[in-house]
Motif scaffolding. Sequence first.
Motif, PDB file in Angstrom:
ATOM      1  N   PRO B 102       0.925  -1.328  -0.122  1.00 16.86           N
ATOM      2  CA  PRO B 102       0.027   0.140   0.086  1.00 16.86           C
ATOM      3  C   PRO B 102       0.805   1.369  -0.117  1.00 16.86           C
ATOM      4  CG  PRO B 102      -0.701  -1.518   1.485  1.00 16.86           C
ATOM      5  CD  PRO B 102       0.362  -2.034   0.934  1.00 16.86           C
ATOM      6  N   GLY B 103       1.868   1.283   0.716  1.00 18.12           N
ATOM      7  CA  GLY B 103       2.491   2.674   0.770  1.00 18.12           C
ATOM      8  C   GLY B 103       3.508   2.667  -0.260  1.00 18.12           C
ATOM      9  N   ILE B 105       2.840   1.838  -3.313  1.00 15.49           N
ATOM     10  CA  ILE B 105       1.731   2.129  -4.590  1.00 15.49           C
ATOM     11  C   ILE B 105       1.795   3.639  -4.361  1.00 15.49           C
ATOM     12  CG2 ILE B 105      -0.486   2.112  -5.412  1.00 15.49           C
ATOM     13  CD1 ILE B 105      -0.365  -1.041  -4.658  1.00 15.49           C
ATOM     14  N   ALA B 106       1.487   3.939  -3.075  1.00 16.14           N
ATOM     15  CA  ALA B 106       1.179   5.347  -2.746  1.00 16.14           C
ATOM     16  C   ALA B 106       2.251   6.367  -3.351  1.00 16.14           C
ATOM     17  CB  ALA B 106       0.865   5.547  -1.334  1.00 16.14           C
ATOM     18  N   ASP B 107       3.584   5.868  -2.905  1.00 15.53           N
ATOM     19  CA  ASP B 107       4.700   6.720  -3.344  1.00 15.53           C
ATOM     20  C   ASP B 107       5.189   6.506  -4.806  1.00 15.53           C
ATOM     21  OD1 ASP B 107       5.031   7.309  -1.097  1.00 15.53           O
ATOM     22  OD2 ASP B 107       6.830   6.040  -0.475  1.00 15.53           O
TER      23      ASP B 107
END
Lengths: 191, 191, 191, 191
Positions: B102-103, B105-107
């Motif tokens: 999740p993190g 993909i966010a970045d």
Amino acid sequence: MNRGRPRDHKVDEAVSEAVREILDGVGYQQLSIDRVAARAGVGKAGIYRRWRSKAEMVFVAVVHGTEIDPPPDRGGLRADLTALAEHILVLLSAPHARKALPGLIADIAADPELATRFAATFIDRQQDVLTQILERAAARGEIGKGADPVLVHAQLLGAVFVHLFLLGGTPPSDLPRRLADAVAAGLDTPE
Amino acid sequence: MNRGRPRDHKVDEAVSEAVREILDGVGYQQLSIDRVAARAGVGKAGIYRRWRSKAEMVFVAVVHGTEIDPPPDRGGLRADLTALAEHILVLLSAPHARKALPGLIADIAADPELATRFAATFIDRQQDVLTQILERAAARGEIGKGADPVLVHAQLLGAVFVHLFLLGGTPPSDLPRRLADAVAAGLDTPE
Amino acid sequence: MNRGRPRDHKVDEAVSEAVREILDGVGYQQLSIDRVAARAGVGKAGIYRRWRSKAEMVFVAVVHGTEIDPPPDRGGLRADLTALAEHILVLLSAPHARKALPGLIADIAADPELATRFAATFIDRQQDVLTQILERAAARGEIGKGADPVLVHAQLLGAVFVHLFLLGGTPPSDLPRRLADAVAAGLDTPE
Amino acid sequence: MNRGRPRDHKVDEAVSEAVREILDGVGYQQLSIDRVAARAGVGKAGIYRRWRSKAEMVFVAVVHGTEIDPPPDRGGLRADLTALAEHILVLLSAPHARKALPGLIADIAADPELATRFAATFIDRQQDVLTQILERAAARGEIGKGADPVLVHAQLLGAVFVHLFLLGGTPPSDLPRRLADAVAAGLDTPE
DNA sequence: TGCTAAACGAGACGGTACGTCTTGTCTTGCT
DNA sequence: AGCAAGACAAGACGTACCGTCTCGTTTAGCA
């Protein structure tokens, strides 16, 4: 009895607006509580009094009010699914959402309490709507009764998510229809 | 001509290992470059010399080596799709991936250059595999020729992603099979 | 004409008591208006209605009632000075005063209005007393008439202050007598 | 072996200068670490790396380098004491010191570790000097041997402190001489 | 007895500062 | 020139206070 000075609704509004403006401007990762407070003309304490974290604040400012209406019957499964897919696409591709969602999902995934809330306000509604759609289709005899709304929903939401956030570009405008067609085709022969 | 001291491969390995350990321990958001450097017994400069950002470093440490093999023909569309869905599920639910994605993909979503690289290493491979699967199925006459591998892939990957990262719990063990069935059913009847 | 609800003396008492308790507990720097209000069960407005600042509030709670009595004639200069030095030492080494004074003096020094008030209630009284003592001693012929009460007072108060707040430990129990002796010796040969 | 980047002396200088400027400008209470860092063009971490607190930082910037020289023999007790009193007055009434001292003393009094350091750098030096002065005077036969340097020092320093920080105005220019006279007169006659 | 005015406790308001952490860069001496 | 160590400027984090304000309630004197 309600003690103390009541909270000022203007603060909520100012913060939500500032959040949306900053999201539009610099995105989720560059959005900081300090920045929101400064932009909204609000003290940081006023924010922490309302929300536990940046994720919670943005969640409320961006996802709030995205509740889906009870879905009108469009006469057939494909039309209903297309409408739902369209709705999901509109929600997720709204400017603020598009900027916020990847980071927001990351933070939500790291915060179980918030994850529960997110699931309840966002996921469950859509699954409920889908359940109604499938029941109507079954009543019409279009599909059998065993269709799993969770799986179908995961395909719809997931496919939209992948297009928007993993494939990068603008999704094709007929994505909802094609997606609904594919999913409906997978359902219409009762298993 | 290669001047100066050559890079020490032990650094790469120590960093990758430290990244995985920290991901397991405290997750993506709590993973910082300082922490990785300290854990790996490596200078920060050594990390920045190799990767531009935390996201890039984690990307390499977690996604690297997840290249999919050319898919063996399992004799039928459903079996092939099940195998692919299974592969995706295994990749995404591996402990490090589950903590990191999740993190990450966010970045990635916030870094176009990295997004391109991610698409090339991760998305494109799976789409290629799916293209082969669909071509084989068409050759067998199971489906028509118009099937869109991008859309089908989005359904598979998206559905797995939604189950893992938005629904929270452990996905049902028969998810790959059921997903493959649904998708295959949507393809059966040549359009 | 006195309209409206009169002030409640219980508030003054509760605040003074809370101030002293907090001083004893955590000292002047950790004493905050919020903390006093909470401890005293009083609204912050009730405090600001009475005192302009933390320093003023503490000043009243700690220094109030430390007025010195008109000094009884103990029969000789040394005895009178010893009594005064003893009085000053007792005032300054009382538990609350000891905790409060350094910080209080710092805040007073930064607030001219309060400085005036502090000088009037605290310094001037002691100088007045000393003036009487010196006049009595002159009348007895122990010293000449030119003695400067301000300078003598500064020696007495300053020496006690230095012992209590700069040297750290407990001052020797005979400090007042030795101090009075030294000061008296400096006076008794009329210049 | 000295590993890592060495500290940059420019930081120390920039901070000390900024501290003095801010003290001159707004005083000790309004001096904040943030403000000093901004003014000095320095990161807050660089300050906390060097000093534990605002008090420690200001202490070094203001009191550092105020060490007293071994006192030249001026030929007599009164002259020596006058010189010492003059030195103390100059130290304490220097612009930065005058702004800083009340607040600084308050913070020092609340921090035992710092109190020890302050006593060692500031108090002990002056007491040592005074001890030499008294020994010289005893050798000359001006006074007896029992004079207590601690008590005498407390009178000198205390009287100056009271004049500067409790009486408010500018002390009379002959304060050192009059103070030295009074103290010397108290010592003359060997007890 | 009702009216008016001020004080009451509580707590929210916009701000500022705290001390810590992280980022990406830079600077040492050593290899 | 790469290495580990670690200092650097910048700035965000979440907490604690500041002094002010806004509630609903209470308590008096005046009508």
